[in-house]
Design an enzyme around this catalytic site. Structure first.
Site, mmCIF file in Angstrom:
data_model
loop_
_atom_site.group_PDB
_atom_site.id
_atom_site.type_symbol
_atom_site.label_atom_id
_atom_site.label_comp_id
_atom_site.label_asym_id
_atom_site.label_seq_id
_atom_site.Cartn_x
_atom_site.Cartn_y
_atom_site.Cartn_z
ATOM 1 N N HIS A 120 29.164 41.725 36.365
ATOM 2 C CA HIS A 120 30.563 41.750 37.048
ATOM 3 C C HIS A 120 30.711 42.302 38.420
ATOM 4 O O HIS A 120 29.747 43.458 38.700
ATOM 5 C CB HIS A 120 31.764 42.493 35.971
ATOM 6 C CG HIS A 120 33.087 42.724 36.509
ATOM 7 N ND1 HIS A 120 33.656 42.973 37.309
ATOM 8 C CD2 HIS A 120 34.249 41.732 36.177
ATOM 9 C CE1 HIS A 120 35.131 43.297 37.485
ATOM 10 N NE2 HIS A 120 35.564 42.003 37.029
ATOM 11 N N ASP A 197 27.069 47.202 30.540
ATOM 12 C CA ASP A 197 28.494 46.837 30.944
ATOM 13 C C ASP A 197 29.332 45.877 29.547
ATOM 14 O O ASP A 197 28.689 44.998 29.495
ATOM 15 C CB ASP A 197 28.379 46.342 31.731
ATOM 16 C CG ASP A 197 30.182 45.499 31.668
ATOM 17 O OD1 ASP A 197 31.199 45.638 31.019
ATOM 18 O OD2 ASP A 197 31.167 45.095 33.481
ATOM 19 N N GLN A 200 33.236 43.074 27.695
ATOM 20 C CA GLN A 200 33.235 41.439 27.102
ATOM 21 C C GLN A 200 33.132 41.342 25.817
ATOM 22 O O GLN A 200 32.999 40.461 25.027
ATOM 23 C CB GLN A 200 32.894 40.076 27.866
ATOM 24 C CG GLN A 200 33.177 40.414 29.427
ATOM 25 C CD GLN A 200 34.889 39.931 28.915
ATOM 26 O OE1 GLN A 200 35.418 39.529 27.525
ATOM 27 N NE2 GLN A 200 35.481 39.947 30.631
ATOM 28 N N LYS A 223 42.015 44.600 26.941
ATOM 29 C CA LYS A 223 40.471 43.307 26.748
ATOM 30 C C LYS A 223 39.664 43.703 25.084
ATOM 31 O O LYS A 223 39.572 42.702 24.688
ATOM 32 C CB LYS A 223 39.242 43.003 27.161
ATOM 33 C CG LYS A 223 38.840 43.266 28.669
ATOM 34 C CD LYS A 223 37.618 42.635 29.622
ATOM 35 C CE LYS A 223 38.399 43.149 31.095
ATOM 36 N NZ LYS A 223 37.938 41.942 31.400
ATOM 37 N N CYS A 361 34.964 37.189 39.256
ATOM 38 C CA CYS A 361 34.538 38.742 40.270
ATOM 39 C C CYS A 361 33.131 38.704 39.688
ATOM 40 O O CYS A 361 32.351 39.957 38.706
ATOM 41 C CB CYS A 361 34.943 40.020 39.570
ATOM 42 S SG CYS A 361 36.814 40.276 39.578
HETATM 43 C C1 LIG Z 1 31.805 42.212 31.949
HETATM 44 C C2 LIG Z 1 32.882 42.900 32.870
HETATM 45 N N1 LIG Z 1 32.756 44.154 33.328
HETATM 46 C C3 LIG Z 1 33.533 45.038 33.714
HETATM 47 C C4 LIG Z 1 35.086 44.336 33.785
HETATM 48 C C5 LIG Z 1 35.792 45.073 34.909
HETATM 49 O O1 LIG Z 1 36.826 45.392 33.960
HETATM 50 P P1 LIG Z 1 38.109 46.272 34.552
HETATM 51 O O2 LIG Z 1 39.404 45.321 35.449
HETATM 52 O O3 LIG Z 1 38.994 46.395 33.080
HETATM 53 O O4 LIG Z 1 38.006 47.866 35.167
HETATM 54 C C6 LIG Z 1 35.328 43.238 33.301
HETATM 55 C C7 LIG Z 1 36.951 42.726 33.615
HETATM 56 O O5 LIG Z 1 37.191 41.229 33.606
HETATM 57 C C8 LIG Z 1 34.502 43.056 32.870
HETATM 58 O O6 LIG Z 1 34.777 41.182 32.360
#
Ligand SMILES: Cc1ncc(COP(=O)(O)O)c(C=O)c1O
Length: 404
Positions: A120, A197, A200, A223, A361
């Site tokens: 992401h 990260d 998910q 999430k 993203c």
């Molecule tokens: C794998 C992953 N990393 C990071 C993020 C970023 O999360 P946030 O927008 O809550 O900061 C997301 C959000 O879609 C994500 O799916």
């Protein structure tokens, strides 16, 4: 397993859009919230609203007690060794920015930072900023033909002794699950700082950061059935304690004069300003909600449902699946052959079906896959077979409309 008792706790799912009952398949973007999370936030504002850590009065004591109790709950939830290894952030994105900024004194020109090709943007851009500031190099771990990280290429990259390896636990686009236990052990053996990260993964898998042995693990509450505006940066104490703060002021100080400032100890040192107190309390309630669920059975039920979703899509000739594997978690990426993903999303929405369309993203992943974008259907603890049947029925009518 009957998941309806869980589903009925989510008021937003009971609505209709026009004449269509909502079919919510966008949990990977943000999950719906159970009533108890909404109530916990309301109760804080109705009864306990005060700033934390500061005042001598009872409301502040109550707010502070609730706020700090959530830190304990998070520690237990991800099995961290110490409560001061839990830093409240505004979400995964802020956590990565804090982390990459905080490591700047540790990184030297020419140092290698290995990133996940499916990452992401939140797990790419802050590292790019760090690389620019320090002269470090970024190298993506390539994907193999099945859209999983290429483990042979990973071994070759590890031989270059990277300073940082930042992996995705579960891809937000395809739902692919990296073998992070093994990959983290290999990265540690190569001497790298290890980052995961978990945005998910956290709602679907039981995460034990101590057993994983990662240095940092990041996720967002929204999430995992909690509110927006709150997330966690977990860090192994010895390393977390070396991070330079990104934001300054508020409770992160110990002593301030016009000449200089000394900083507080962890966790306060990395939590500047008034924190999102109501969101922290809502996150605590989301953790209580998850802790009360039979997580093993839920995980099995979610996996069966995802398999059903993959198979139902696979049965349609017009559908192209992206990186679909039986052990994926929570999401399916797909396109209708020859059609723009946005058209598909809009036509599904007209039938009450909410999916996500676009680059998710993850533009570098889209470039690797040679795609402009794709659709993603994602599941939560409240999803059921009926959602999938309704989605497939709606998708068939989209196909009929676009390809008569
Ligand atoms: C794998 C992953 N990393 C990071 C993020 C970023 O999360 P946030 O927008 O809550 O900061 C997301 C959000 O879609 C994500 O799916």
């Amino acid at each position: 397993m009957d998941l309806n008792p869980v589903r009925s706790q989510f008021p937003a799912l009971a609505q209709t859009l026009g004449e269509h009952p909502l079919c919510y398949l966008d949990t990977a973007a943000t999950s719906q919230k159970p009533q108890r999370v909404i109530d916990a936030i309301n109760e804080y504002y109705q009864r306990d609203n005060a700033n934390v850590h500061r005042a001598a009065h009872q409301l502040s004591s109550r707010a502070t007690a609730q706020y700090e109790a959530v830190r304990d709950a998070v520690q237990g939830f991800i099995k961290a060794e110490r409560r001061d290894e839990i830093i409240f952030t505004h979400g995964t994105t802020e956590g990565f920015n804090l982390l990459a900024h905080g490591l700047s004194a540790t990184i030297e020109p020419g140092d290698l930072i290995l990133l996940d090709s499916a990452a992401h943007h939140a797990n790419i851009v802050p590292w790019q900023m760090l690389a620019k500031a320090t002269g470090a190099r970024i190298q993506p771990i390539p994907l193999d033909k099945t859209c999983r990280l290429d483990q042979a290429a990973y071994q070759e990259l590890l031989a270059q002794k990277p300073a940082i390896v930042s992996l995705t636990h579960v891809s937000n686009v395809m739902g692919t699950r990296n073998p992070i236990e093994t990959m983290l052990a290999q990265a540690r053996a190569a001497g790298a700082i290890t980052v995961v990260d978990g945005a998910q993964a956290i709602a679907h898998l039981r995460v034990d950061v101590t057993r994983l042995g990662c240095d940092f693990y990041l996720f967002s509450a929204h999430k995992m059935y909690g509110p927006t505006g709150i997330g966690i940066l977990y860090g192994r104490f010895a390393l977390l304690d070396t991070l330079a703060p990104l934001l300054t002021g508020g409770e992160m100080i110990k002593q301030v004069s016009f000449e200089q400032t000394t900083f507080n100890t962890l966790p306060n040192r990395l939590e500047a300003g008034t924190p999102p107190i109501s969101a922290v309390i809502g996150m605590g309630e989301a953790i209580a909600f998850l802790n009360e669920l039979p997580r093993v059975q839920i995980q099995e039920a979610e996996s069966e449902l995802l398999h059903y979703l993959q198979q139902s899509l696979k049965a349609l000739d017009e559908v192209e699946l992206i990186g679909a594997h039986p052990d994926n978690i929570g999401a399916v990426a797909f396109n209708l052959k020859g059609e723009h993903h946005q058209d598909v999303g809009i036509l599904l929405d007209q039938q009450g079906v909410a999916v996500r369309c676009g680059h998710h993203c993850a533009m570098p992943l889209m470039q690797t896959l040679g795609l402009k974008g794709c659709c993603r259907a994602s599941l939560g603890v409240y999803s059921n077979k009926d959602d999938i049947d309704r989605f497939i029925c709606a998708l068939k009518s989209v196909i009929e409309l676009l390809q008569p």
